[in-house]
Design an enzyme around this catalytic site. Structure first.
Site, PDB file in Angstrom:
ATOM      1  NE  ARG A  40       5.577 -11.947   3.175  1.00 55.91           N
ATOM      2  CZ  ARG A  40       4.844 -12.267   2.197  1.00 55.91           C
ATOM      3  NH1 ARG A  40       3.596 -12.548   2.502  1.00 55.91           N
ATOM      4  NH2 ARG A  40       5.296 -12.432   1.034  1.00 55.91           N
ATOM      5  CG  HIS A  86       9.809  -4.227   2.732  1.00 59.07           C
ATOM      6  ND1 HIS A  86      10.422  -5.331   3.154  1.00 59.07           N
ATOM      7  CD2 HIS A  86       8.439  -4.330   3.152  1.00 59.07           C
ATOM      8  CE1 HIS A  86       9.182  -6.197   3.532  1.00 59.07           C
ATOM      9  NE2 HIS A  86       8.097  -5.479   3.700  1.00 59.07           N
ATOM     10  CE1 TYR A 130      -2.415  15.547   7.616  1.00 61.60           C
ATOM     11  CE2 TYR A 130      -3.428  13.478   7.717  1.00 61.60           C
ATOM     12  CZ  TYR A 130      -3.527  14.816   7.407  1.00 61.60           C
ATOM     13  OH  TYR A 130      -4.476  14.984   6.533  1.00 61.60           O
TER      14      TYR A 130
END
Length: 839
Positions: A40, A86, A130
């Site tokens: 990670r 993921h 968006y």
């Protein structure tokens, strides 16, 4: 039959192994830590990517969202990444995608974003539904040849798909784009660099495997931040590259501009990396509002899409250097802590610049080798097919007849293998050939292709057969990327002129320093006190409390080092600016909060070391008449707790200190008006722990009041001031030289009118004097206001001291620092012209 359903967890264990809980907790925590470290938080040294970055780019690669495709909704990319590779939440994935698209976060953004992806002001990006994104062209270089078995793959989280363990990485992305992350018990913070410089250093290391960090720094000048700015000094850069750790000072780019008549402004055009610009401006405004930052009249952020522009307008008369240094100390300079930590073979390791590039070269060597093997196998397969086609064309009639006479393809294939010695793959290909490929033109094309494939096989075999040839391929590909993507440095490296210290923020000015008997101390600007005629009362210079009184006032520059001698024979050192600046009516700050004074320890003398040049002696005199000289160099290194200046006998105190050069005469004055003058050589130089030698014989009840150094060419006068405010000037030449430890001569009458002597100073006509009373009245006058008379006289009124008050201290201001005042008539009626007599 029972209806109870058995508990599936109620099963007897095959075996139970006792484990110490400490061992289990330790091992479990280590497993967790390594999972975070490797899975990670830390990048791999080969491609400079953490798993989430790598998975996003690979998902875009699989989706075909390349730099040549149209943009796709960020939510679509996030969804594909989360669903296939993921499974850690869409917000974490989107935040990573956003950062890879920010040109102020990444030196070479790996994602080409369309829409609002945030700003340097800390503005958040628009929601992922968006915005749109696609891979940047340079990101494709990280994935180039990933389909040619160049890297290892592992199963994804649900074993449905395969994902790469590392990307082929055609350039050293770890250094180029840097990385930051916090793992368990460790963190990484790698700055970005210029692509062209890093590639040049990589090529240098390939050509010269023994290259040192110094050699590599000929190419890599230092970090190159996307926001530009300046790195201060090269030592920290060298430390970071040499050890893998360092603290690099990054300073904003700014310039001082003439704005209006007599006014200037500071314009900031680049800010340090990772600085929040809006918060930076806000914090400057807060400091101005709170009075912590003075001299600023206006502050504006005029930044736009073309770049950063923060305007700081200064007040008329403001000290530009002080404002600039305050901005640097608190706002425009920050430290980037380099920790070059990355995963090497699955283990975290702090790497030097050389080791980082070595690891990348090793990775790239493996990638090129595996790619060459893959391409060689493909080329050999193709050459084999082409050889079969050419052989078929040579026997085309017989081949066609055999195929026509066969019942099916299997029989035709077997016949070709048996008759013409074709391999199975060649026979299969010939059976499936179209009639159009039998033309003479098609035959020529096959022959040309076969020659090309043969040449490619020879090239690949040469690469695989020679390490130097393999390295040449790596170099060529790196230089191609440099030609395609390299740009100029954005971050400049400037010389380190020293860290901005508190001293840089203090303007150089002359001040008065006032001390009281209870060791309260303060400083005040010298301009606050205008010169007066002698005999004046002066103005309030300190508001002393009951039972306290002023003992010392002296002039110093704010940047001077002061040696503070105490009645206990200790000496402390501090800068004048460390004494707090306060108003005339303020009492001051307790010296205990500035110096480490013992109970009952008072400062009795202060020496300004600004005049030291290395050949001085610190000459001291005590209340009981002892005098000693110690080399000035012994006071160079003074602890915060002070050091011994002189050893004192019980009941004695250090009274006064002067700086001499070994060629002076010493004049010691007593409270009862006696003086003695003798050669400095009569007092041998001795160490700090010595008591000293007898300087003057004192009558019962008398004590030393002060010390002055002079010489035979000295045209100055000895100024003597008594507690009741009377004083006189007598030429130093009037005091004949005697042997040490005599009674001396009468200097001034210390009758009931005058009171005892409080101070003696050597002055010239041009000097100004600062007198301060025990109750805090301060007066500034010219030395010329005080008449020059002989020894053994009464003197004139120097300061009008009220009943119950007394002159506590006298200081001399050099002529060049004096301030002109209106001429004030001298009160000649106060002069006592009694003729001097020797005793």
């Amino acid at each position: 039959m029972s209806s109870e359903v058995p508990d599936p967890t109620d099963i007897d264990a095959a075996s139970v192994e006792p484990v110490r809980i400490e061992d289990e907790m330790e091992q479990s925590y280590i497993d967790y830590a390594m999972s975070v470290i490797a899975g990670r938080a830390l990048p791999r040294v080969e491609d400079g990517l953490k798993p989430v970055h790598r998975r996003i780019l690979y998902a875009m690669h699989e989706m075909g969202v390349t730099s040549r495709s149209s943009h796709r909704k960020s939510s679509s990319i996030v969804g594909e990444t989360m669903g296939d590779f993921h499974p850690h939440g869409d917000q974490a994935i989107y935040d990573t995608l956003v950062r890879m698209a920010q040109d102020f976060s990444m030196r070479y953004p790996l994602v080409d974003g369309q829409g609002n992806f945030g700003s340097m002001d800390g503005d958040p990006p628009a929601a992922q539904r968006y915005t749109e994104a696609r891979m940047a062209a340079i990101a494709e270089e990280l994935l180039e040849d990933i389909d040619k078995d160049t890297v290892d793959f592992s199963s994804n989280y649900d074993d449905r798909l395969q994902e790469p363990d590392v990307l082929p990485a055609a350039f050293p992305n770890l250094l180029v784009n840097g990385s930051s992350g916090i793992a368990v018990g460790m963190s990484t913070n790698i700055p970005p660099h210029n692509l062209g410089e890093v590639i040049d250093a990589t090529v240098e290391l390939i050509d010269n495997p023994d290259a040192t960090v110094e050699d590599l720094m000929e190419h890599v000048k230092g970090p190159d931040f996307p926001t530009g700015a300046n790195i201060v000094g090269r030592d920290a850069i060298y430390s970071a590259y040499k050890t893998g750790r360092g603290r690099i000072r990054v300073r904003a780019e700014f310039e001082v501009e003439e704005w209006k008549r007599d006014r200037e402004r500071i314009v900031v055009t680049e800010v340090p990396y990772q600085a929040n610009k809006a918060r930076l401006v806000e914090r400057i405004a807060e400091d101005v509002t709170e009075g912590a930052l003075e001299g600023i009249s206006d502050l504006r952020d005029e930044s736009d899409r073309d770049g950063v522009r923060i305007v700081v307008e200064l007040k008329r008369g403001a000290n530009t250097d002080v404002v600039k240094n305050r901005l640097l100390e608190n706002h425009l300079e920050r430290t980037f802590g380099v920790i070059n930590l990355a995963l090497v073979d699955g283990q975290p390791k702090v790497l030097t610049l050389r080791e980082t590039l070595q690891e990348y070269i090793s990775h790239r060597k493996e990638v090129v080798r595996r790619r060459s093997e893959y391409d060689l196998a493909e080329a050999e397969d193709r050459a084999h097919i082409l050889e079969g086609r050419l052989k078929a064309l040579e026997n085309i009639d017989d081949v066609v007849d055999l195929i026509q006479d066969s019942e099916d393809r299997d029989e035709a294939r077997a016949g070709l293998e048996a008759t013409f010695d074709f391999s199975e793959s060649q026979a299969e290909h010939i059976v499936r050939m179209q009639l159009g490929s039998l033309t003479s033109m098609e035959s020529a094309e096959i022959e040309d292709e076969y020659e090309e494939v043969t040449a490619e096989i020879e090239r690949l075999e040469a690469i695989l057969g020679s390490e130097s040839a393999l390295y040449e391929v790596i170099k060529e590909e790196l230089l191609e990327i440099k030609d395609e993507y390299a740009d100029d440095r954005r971050t400049s490296i400037i010389e380190d002129m020293g860290t901005v210290t508190h001293e840089d923020l203090i303007p150089q000015e002359d001040v008065f320093v006032v001390m009281t008997e209870d060791d309260y101390v303060k400083r005040m600007p010298i301009e606050n006190f205008e010169a007066q005629g002698r005999g004046g009362k002066g103005i309030i210079g300190a508001d002393v409390k009951d039972e306290d009184r002023v003992t010392t006032v002296f002039r110093a520059n704010t940047h001077d080092y002061l040696l503070c001698f105490t009645n206990h024979g200790q000496v402390y050192r501090l800068k004048t600016y460390e004494i707090p600046e306060m108003s005339r009516t303020a009492r001051g700050k307790s010296a205990v909060n500035i110096l480490d004074l013992d109970p009952g320890e008072d400062i009795t003398a202060i020496v300004d070391t600004d005049a030291f040049d290395g050949e001085e002696y610190v000459t001291m005199v005590t209340k009981h008449g002892y005098v000693k000289r110690t080399a000035g160099e012994e006071f160079d290194n003074i602890l915060s707790t002070g050091i011994i200046a002189a050893s004192l006998e019980e009941g004695d105190e250090l009274v006064d200190v002067d700086v001499t050069d070994g060629s002076k005469d010493l004049v010691i004055a007593t409270e009862q008006g006696m003086t003695i003058r003798f050669d400095e050589d009569e007092v041998r130089a001795m160490g700090r722990n010595a008591r000293g030698v007898n300087g003057i014989k004192l009558e019962d009840g008398d004590a030393v009041a002060g010390l002055v150094s002079t010489d035979e060419d000295d045209e100055r006068a000895l100024l003597t001031v008594t507690e009741n405010g009377y004083g006189k000037r007598t030429l130093l030449s009037a005091y004949r030289t005697q042997s040490r430890y005599g009674k001396g001569l009468i200097d001034i009458k210390t009758n009931e009118r005058n009171g005892p002597v409080t101070a003696v100073k050597a002055v010239t006509e041009d000097n100004e004097l600062v007198l301060m009373s025990e109750r805090g009245q301060i007066m500034r006058t010219r030395a010329s206001e005080i008449s020059t008379v002989g020894r053994n006289t009464m003197g004139v009124t120097v300061m009008d001291v009220e009943a119950g008050d007394a002159v506590a201290s006298v200081d001399v201001i050099p002529a060049e620092l004096g301030v002109d005042a209106d001429e004030t008539a001298t009160n000649e009626a106060d002069v006592d012209t009694d003729s001097p007599t020797d005793e």
